[in-house]
Design an enzyme around this catalytic site. Sequence first.
Site, short mmCIF file in Angstrom:
data_model
loop_
_atom_site.label_atom_id
_atom_site.label_comp_id
_atom_site.label_asym_id
_atom_site.label_seq_id
_atom_site.Cartn_x
_atom_site.Cartn_y
_atom_site.Cartn_z
N SER A 152 3.42 -1.91 10.27
CA SER A 152 4.87 -1.99 10.49
C SER A 152 5.46 -3.34 10.13
O SER A 152 6.36 -3.84 10.81
CB SER A 152 5.22 -1.58 11.93
OG SER A 152 4.81 -0.25 12.17
N LYS A 154 0.18 4.24 -0.33
CA LYS A 154 -0.44 5.46 0.23
C LYS A 154 -0.18 6.63 -0.72
O LYS A 154 -0.10 6.42 -1.93
CB LYS A 154 0.06 5.72 1.65
CG LYS A 154 -0.04 4.45 2.51
CD LYS A 154 0.12 4.69 3.97
CE LYS A 154 0.00 3.36 4.71
NZ LYS A 154 -0.03 3.50 6.14
N GLU A 191 -5.53 -4.60 10.55
CA GLU A 191 -4.51 -3.57 10.74
C GLU A 191 -4.79 -2.79 12.02
O GLU A 191 -5.58 -1.84 12.02
CB GLU A 191 -4.53 -2.60 9.56
CG GLU A 191 -4.19 -3.25 8.24
CD GLU A 191 -3.51 -2.26 7.29
OE1 GLU A 191 -2.41 -2.59 6.83
OE2 GLU A 191 -4.05 -1.17 7.07
N GLU A 207 -6.90 4.91 7.57
CA GLU A 207 -6.68 6.33 7.23
C GLU A 207 -7.89 6.91 6.53
O GLU A 207 -8.23 8.08 6.70
CB GLU A 207 -5.39 6.45 6.39
CG GLU A 207 -4.15 6.25 7.27
CD GLU A 207 -2.95 5.68 6.56
OE1 GLU A 207 -2.87 5.75 5.32
OE2 GLU A 207 -2.06 5.14 7.26
N HIS A 217 -9.57 1.38 4.65
CA HIS A 217 -8.30 1.55 5.37
C HIS A 217 -8.53 2.52 6.54
O HIS A 217 -9.31 3.47 6.42
CB HIS A 217 -7.23 2.10 4.42
CG HIS A 217 -5.86 2.07 5.03
ND1 HIS A 217 -5.43 3.05 5.89
CD2 HIS A 217 -4.85 1.17 4.93
CE1 HIS A 217 -4.20 2.75 6.30
NE2 HIS A 217 -3.82 1.62 5.73
N GLY A 244 2.54 2.49 10.66
CA GLY A 244 3.53 3.55 10.48
C GLY A 244 4.22 3.95 11.77
O GLY A 244 4.90 4.98 11.83
N ASN A 253 0.87 -1.18 0.00
CA ASN A 253 0.00 0.00 0.00
C ASN A 253 0.91 1.22 0.00
O ASN A 253 1.48 1.58 1.02
CB ASN A 253 -0.88 -0.03 1.25
CG ASN A 253 -1.66 1.26 1.44
OD1 ASN A 253 -1.75 2.08 0.54
ND2 ASN A 253 -2.23 1.43 2.63
P1 PGA Z 1 2.83 0.47 7.55
O1 PGA Z 1 1.35 0.67 6.91
O2 PGA Z 1 3.37 -0.83 7.00
O3 PGA Z 1 3.62 1.66 7.10
O4 PGA Z 1 2.65 0.41 9.03
C1 PGA Z 1 0.48 -0.40 6.72
C2 PGA Z 1 -0.84 0.10 6.14
O5 PGA Z 1 -1.33 1.15 6.57
O6 PGA Z 1 -1.43 -0.54 5.25
#
Ligand code: PGA
Length: 258
Positions: free
Chosen positions: A220, A15, A175, A105, A103, A181, A13
Amino acid sequence: MAAPARKPMIAGNWKMHHNHFEAIQLVQKLGYRLERDDYDRADVVVCPPFTDLRSVQTVIESDRMHIQLGAQNCYWEAQGAFTGEVSAVMLAKLNVRYVIVGHSERREVFGETDDMVAKKVRAVLGQGMTPILCVGETLEEHEAGGTDAKVSGQLRAACAGLKSDDVAACVVAYEPIWAIGTGRNATPADADATIGVIRSTVREIAGDVADGLRILYGGSVKPGNIAELMAMPQIDGALVGGASLEADDFARIVQFGH
Ligand code: PGA
């Protein structure tokens, strides 16, 4: 009867990172880095921003790569006066096969509700694509012991009224929001337990399709922790954010355990 085998999936992903020039470079590097065996062992998916999709599609198709194309979001109406939105119909035309839906976000920053997520899941399925449906709890919910209730509730809301076949056509990504992140990830055992709860909820909603449904972990994921996550019985793959932005890191994640 033995449960059906679930092919691992590693999905990147990106983003809001990489313009279309950078996207082309990244996919080409990945193409050099990955071997035929890697695609046999795991489905490899990249989910670039909308503006990169056409370029990445062209690279994948012209070089006959086995990387699969995903998008990060969509709108549920096919067309119309929805300024700034992109429909599932438009994505399907670009041979997009997966669409990340719900997601955290999107939910937290853009106010997506369970109802909107459910509409998007239907729109994606309606175009023959696979939703990667994200569920996950906040840190407060996690610390208050509310993880199972949160993820089950999100799943039930997203799947309400779907036929078992439709549920079978989804991928779910667990998640935990506090792990995205942050460099802080759920322990493999905790992630596995929560994914087990998700699978039980799928069984209540859709019966035996739960055995074949792929459920990913995200938050992460790095080259250094993928192997222990993938060793867990319930974890079928990973949705990778930060570490999917570099070809070498992402390839090492795809090649987990090798
Ligand atoms: P990350 O993000 O691996 O940077 O923690 C995962 C995601 O939001 O899909």
